[in-house]
Design an enzyme around this catalytic site. Sequence first.
Site: not given
Ligand code: PNS
Length: 159
Positions: A17, A41, A90, A127
């Site tokens: 990250h 999560k 990745r 993570s």
């Molecule tokens: O580290 P992660 O869990 O892979 O991150 C995913 C994250 C938090 C970036 C994604 O789930 C997100 O953008 N969540 C916010 C809610 C949202 O906008 N959801 C629609 C995504 S298209």
Amino acid sequence: MRRAVCPGSYDPATNGHLDIVERAAELFDEVVVAVLVNKKKQGLFSVEERMEMLRATTAHLSNVRVDSWHGLLVDYCRDNGIAAIAKGLRSVSDFDYELQMAQMNRELSGVETLLMSNNPTYSYLSSSLVKEVATYGGDVTGMVPDLVRDRLRAKFPDS
Ligand code: PNS
């Protein structure tokens, strides 16, 4: 001002990250590392703990700040004048998921997504895996910043 967001759960942040945040900070005037709360999560660290670790580990980057958000990422981008989302890739399986989100976010608001190839040194890192290794007392030195490693050890003192 060119402003980008590096969104994620960061539970906790890994060196993968932080590599992406550092590289994004070279491309944009300002980068916001936003801790997004993913309702699917279960978190190990609280949002405050994640932000505190991120602040400490990005303190050397003068154009990076840390924030959190509980809603849609596109709403955060709109409210904060952010035109680009920067994320790391990745693997091919990451690409499928990230492309879908990038397309959804663009459809919702027009925000662009920059998918950056991960440093291969960190391709195996997530993570979730780091937490699993730490749960059993494994050494995650070099996979996460030392501060994060120490916080993981504190979470699992008996392992
Ligand atoms: O580290 P992660 O869990 O892979 O991150 C995913 C994250 C938090 C970036 C994604 O789930 C997100 O953008 N969540 C916010 C809610 C949202 O906008 N959801 C629609 C995504 S298209």
